[in-house]
Design a protein around this motif. Structure first.
Motif, PDB file in Angstrom:
ATOM      1  N   ARG A 124       0.819  -1.208   0.000  1.00  0.00           N
ATOM      2  CA  ARG A 124       0.000   0.000   0.000  1.00  0.00           C
ATOM      3  C   ARG A 124       0.857   1.264   0.000  1.00  0.00           C
ATOM      4  O   ARG A 124       0.683   2.136  -0.832  1.00  0.00           O
ATOM      5  N   GLU A 125       1.757   1.346   0.973  1.00  0.00           N
ATOM      6  CA  GLU A 125       2.471   2.599   1.207  1.00  0.00           C
ATOM      7  C   GLU A 125       3.717   2.770   0.351  1.00  0.00           C
ATOM      8  O   GLU A 125       4.108   3.896   0.078  1.00  0.00           O
ATOM      9  N   VAL A 126       4.354   1.689  -0.039  1.00  0.00           N
ATOM     10  CA  VAL A 126       5.590   1.820  -0.813  1.00  0.00           C
ATOM     11  C   VAL A 126       5.334   1.550  -2.287  1.00  0.00           C
ATOM     12  O   VAL A 126       5.481   2.447  -3.122  1.00  0.00           O
ATOM     13  N   ILE A 127       4.915   0.351  -2.612  1.00  0.00           N
ATOM     14  CA  ILE A 127       4.755  -0.006  -4.025  1.00  0.00           C
ATOM     15  C   ILE A 127       3.611   0.782  -4.667  1.00  0.00           C
ATOM     16  O   ILE A 127       3.777   1.360  -5.743  1.00  0.00           O
ATOM     17  N   GLY A 128       2.454   0.816  -4.016  1.00  0.00           N
ATOM     18  CA  GLY A 128       1.315   1.556  -4.570  1.00  0.00           C
ATOM     19  C   GLY A 128       1.605   3.032  -4.744  1.00  0.00           C
ATOM     20  O   GLY A 128       1.338   3.624  -5.796  1.00  0.00           O
ATOM     21  N   ARG A 129       2.165   3.659  -3.714  1.00  0.00           N
ATOM     22  CA  ARG A 129       2.498   5.094  -3.809  1.00  0.00           C
ATOM     23  C   ARG A 129       3.615   5.336  -4.825  1.00  0.00           C
ATOM     24  O   ARG A 129       3.603   6.329  -5.531  1.00  0.00           O
ATOM     25  N   PHE A 130       4.582   4.432  -4.867  1.00  0.00           N
ATOM     26  CA  PHE A 130       5.685   4.598  -5.810  1.00  0.00           C
ATOM     27  C   PHE A 130       5.169   4.590  -7.246  1.00  0.00           C
ATOM     28  O   PHE A 130       5.528   5.454  -8.047  1.00  0.00           O
ATOM     29  N   ILE A 131       4.316   3.634  -7.561  1.00  0.00           N
ATOM     30  CA  ILE A 131       3.762   3.554  -8.912  1.00  0.00           C
ATOM     31  C   ILE A 131       3.000   4.827  -9.257  1.00  0.00           C
ATOM     32  O   ILE A 131       3.135   5.373 -10.347  1.00  0.00           O
ATOM     33  N   GLN A 132       2.208   5.325  -8.314  1.00  0.00           N
ATOM     34  CA  GLN A 132       1.400   6.507  -8.586  1.00  0.00           C
ATOM     35  C   GLN A 132       2.203   7.804  -8.535  1.00  0.00           C
ATOM     36  O   GLN A 132       1.772   8.808  -9.073  1.00  0.00           O
ATOM     37  N   ASN A 133       3.357   7.795  -7.906  1.00  0.00           N
ATOM     38  CA  ASN A 133       4.157   9.019  -7.812  1.00  0.00           C
ATOM     39  C   ASN A 133       5.224   9.134  -8.886  1.00  0.00           C
ATOM     40  O   ASN A 133       5.627  10.238  -9.234  1.00  0.00           O
ATOM     41  N   VAL A 134       5.722   8.012  -9.379  1.00  0.00           N
ATOM     42  CA  VAL A 134       6.818   8.057 -10.341  1.00  0.00           C
ATOM     43  C   VAL A 134       6.357   8.637 -11.674  1.00  0.00           C
ATOM     44  O   VAL A 134       7.001   9.508 -12.243  1.00  0.00           O
ATOM     45  N   ILE A 135       5.246   8.164 -12.166  1.00  0.00           N
ATOM     46  CA  ILE A 135       4.708   8.685 -13.429  1.00  0.00           C
ATOM     47  C   ILE A 135       3.603   9.663 -13.061  1.00  0.00           C
ATOM     48  O   ILE A 135       2.549   9.275 -12.549  1.00  0.00           O
ATOM     49  N   PHE A 136       3.837  10.943 -13.328  1.00  0.00           N
ATOM     50  CA  PHE A 136       2.964  12.009 -12.837  1.00  0.00           C
ATOM     51  C   PHE A 136       1.511  11.813 -13.249  1.00  0.00           C
ATOM     52  O   PHE A 136       0.604  12.038 -12.450  1.00  0.00           O
ATOM     53  N   ILE A 137       1.263  11.366 -14.455  1.00  0.00           N
ATOM     54  CA  ILE A 137      -0.112  11.215 -14.936  1.00  0.00           C
ATOM     55  C   ILE A 137      -0.875  10.171 -14.116  1.00  0.00           C
ATOM     56  O   ILE A 137      -2.094  10.224 -14.002  1.00  0.00           O
ATOM     57  N   LYS A 139      -0.986   9.981 -11.020  1.00  0.00           N
ATOM     58  CA  LYS A 139      -1.585  10.609  -9.832  1.00  0.00           C
ATOM     59  C   LYS A 139      -3.098  10.728  -9.991  1.00  0.00           C
ATOM     60  O   LYS A 139      -3.831  10.772  -9.012  1.00  0.00           O
ATOM     61  N   LEU A 140      -3.551  10.763 -11.243  1.00  0.00           N
ATOM     62  CA  LEU A 140      -4.988  10.818 -11.495  1.00  0.00           C
ATOM     63  C   LEU A 140      -5.707   9.563 -10.989  1.00  0.00           C
ATOM     64  O   LEU A 140      -6.916   9.588 -10.780  1.00  0.00           O
ATOM     65  N   LEU A 141      -4.957   8.483 -10.786  1.00  0.00           N
ATOM     66  CA  LEU A 141      -5.568   7.261 -10.262  1.00  0.00           C
ATOM     67  C   LEU A 141      -6.107   7.450  -8.843  1.00  0.00           C
ATOM     68  O   LEU A 141      -6.935   6.672  -8.394  1.00  0.00           O
ATOM     69  N   TYR A 142      -5.650   8.475  -8.143  1.00  0.00           N
ATOM     70  CA  TYR A 142      -6.199   8.750  -6.817  1.00  0.00           C
ATOM     71  C   TYR A 142      -7.682   9.113  -6.904  1.00  0.00           C
ATOM     72  O   TYR A 142      -8.417   8.998  -5.929  1.00  0.00           O
ATOM     73  N   LEU A 143      -8.140   9.533  -8.071  1.00  0.00           N
ATOM     74  CA  LEU A 143      -9.555   9.862  -8.248  1.00  0.00           C
ATOM     75  C   LEU A 143     -10.450   8.629  -8.133  1.00  0.00           C
ATOM     76  O   LEU A 143     -11.657   8.758  -7.950  1.00  0.00           O
ATOM     77  N   VAL A 144      -9.876   7.455  -8.230  1.00  0.00           N
ATOM     78  CA  VAL A 144     -10.644   6.216  -8.047  1.00  0.00           C
ATOM     79  C   VAL A 144     -11.317   6.239  -6.675  1.00  0.00           C
ATOM     80  O   VAL A 144     -12.422   5.715  -6.501  1.00  0.00           O
ATOM     81  N   ILE A 145     -10.688   6.874  -5.702  1.00  0.00           N
ATOM     82  CA  ILE A 145     -11.237   6.971  -4.346  1.00  0.00           C
ATOM     83  C   ILE A 145     -12.625   7.605  -4.377  1.00  0.00           C
ATOM     84  O   ILE A 145     -13.533   7.171  -3.680  1.00  0.00           O
ATOM     85  N   ALA A 146     -12.796   8.612  -5.203  1.00  0.00           N
ATOM     86  CA  ALA A 146     -14.067   9.334  -5.256  1.00  0.00           C
ATOM     87  C   ALA A 146     -15.199   8.484  -5.820  1.00  0.00           C
ATOM     88  O   ALA A 146     -16.374   8.749  -5.527  1.00  0.00           O
ATOM     89  N   PHE A 147     -14.886   7.475  -6.610  1.00  0.00           N
ATOM     90  CA  PHE A 147     -15.927   6.735  -7.311  1.00  0.00           C
ATOM     91  C   PHE A 147     -16.097   5.287  -6.860  1.00  0.00           C
ATOM     92  O   PHE A 147     -17.037   4.631  -7.277  1.00  0.00           O
ATOM     93  N   SER A 148     -15.202   4.764  -6.045  1.00  0.00           N
ATOM     94  CA  SER A 148     -15.346   3.369  -5.609  1.00  0.00           C
ATOM     95  C   SER A 148     -16.321   3.305  -4.431  1.00  0.00           C
ATOM     96  O   SER A 148     -16.412   4.243  -3.643  1.00  0.00           O
ATOM     97  N   PRO A 149     -17.051   2.201  -4.295  1.00  0.00           N
ATOM     98  CA  PRO A 149     -18.071   2.100  -3.236  1.00  0.00           C
ATOM     99  C   PRO A 149     -17.515   2.238  -1.819  1.00  0.00           C
ATOM    100  O   PRO A 149     -18.153   2.829  -0.965  1.00  0.00           O
ATOM    101  N   LYS A 150     -16.330   1.673  -1.573  1.00  0.00           N
ATOM    102  CA  LYS A 150     -15.729   1.752  -0.243  1.00  0.00           C
ATOM    103  C   LYS A 150     -14.686   2.857  -0.161  1.00  0.00           C
ATOM    104  O   LYS A 150     -13.890   2.895   0.770  1.00  0.00           O
ATOM    105  N   LYS A 151     -14.690   3.755  -1.131  1.00  0.00           N
ATOM    106  CA  LYS A 151     -13.751   4.885  -1.176  1.00  0.00           C
ATOM    107  C   LYS A 151     -12.301   4.414  -1.125  1.00  0.00           C
ATOM    108  O   LYS A 151     -11.471   4.997  -0.440  1.00  0.00           O
ATOM    109  N   GLN A 152     -11.993   3.345  -1.853  1.00  0.00           N
ATOM    110  CA  GLN A 152     -10.640   2.801  -1.886  1.00  0.00           C
ATOM    111  C   GLN A 152      -9.908   3.291  -3.125  1.00  0.00           C
ATOM    112  O   GLN A 152     -10.473   3.346  -4.210  1.00  0.00           O
ATOM    113  N   GLY A 153      -8.638   3.636  -2.941  1.00  0.00           N
ATOM    114  CA  GLY A 153      -7.771   3.945  -4.060  1.00  0.00           C
ATOM    115  C   GLY A 153      -7.112   2.675  -4.550  1.00  0.00           C
ATOM    116  O   GLY A 153      -7.235   1.612  -3.937  1.00  0.00           O
TER     117      GLY A 153
END
Length: 166
Positions: A124-137, A139-153
């Motif tokens: 969660r904290e290392v691999i997931g964040r690393f993938i989402q932080n290394v390639i700037f675009i 970061k838009l995957l964090y928007l999944v939180i807004a649309f998932s039923p359990k508010k999960q990224g």
């Protein structure tokens, strides 16, 4: 005749067990995108401050020029390590970072009963964040939180976690 009919209905209703929703599913109030965003900004300010305190002595090495290791600088590598270690250790030992503490949200395991495992938190904290932080675009995957039923990224899904209000 009406009283027999009513008695039959009562007996039928008593014999049919009522299905109630699992209390565990209803007891959580999931933390949404904006709450988690503000907690993340608070954490970034804290990490920036920690980096400033711990890494400022490197300015006195090499006459103020950054120490380079190939494509990266020593300062950048250490700042990255501090970033990931902060999120990993805070989440493992307290279930929340300082930003989450201030806003009253917490990371729990997917089932809500087991403690957070090192393996889940590394994903969660290392691999997931690393993938989402290394390639700037990404970061838009964090928007999944807004649309998932359990508010999960994506990083929550990878790490089998969810974030709730406490």
């Amino acid at each position: 005749m009406d009283s027999n009919y009513e008695e039959d209905q009562i007996e039928k209703n008593d014999s049919v067990p009522m299905v109630e929703p699992s209390p565990q599913e209803n007891e959580y109030r999931y933390a949404g995108f904006w709450m988690r965003y503000w907690a993340y900004l608070i954490d970034v300010i804290i990490i920036f401050s920690i980096n400033g305190i711990l890494l400022s002595p490197l300015l006195f090495v090499n006459e103020g020029f950054p120490l380079e290791i190939g494509f990266w600088t020593v300062n950048g590598i250490l700042a990255g390590i501090i970033y990931y270690v902060y999120f990993l250790l805070m989440t493992k030992f307290w279930g929340q970072t300082v930003g989450k503490m201030i806003l009253g949200i917490k990371v729990i395991s997917e089932n809500g009963e087991t403690p957070l495992l090192w393996s889940d938190l590394i994903f969660r904290e290392v691999i997931g964040r690393f993938i989402q932080n290394v390639i700037f675009i990404l970061k838009l995957l964090y928007l999944v939180i807004a649309f998932s039923p359990k508010k999960q990224g994506i990083h929550d899904m990878i790490g089998n976690t969810k974030v709730i209000h406490i």
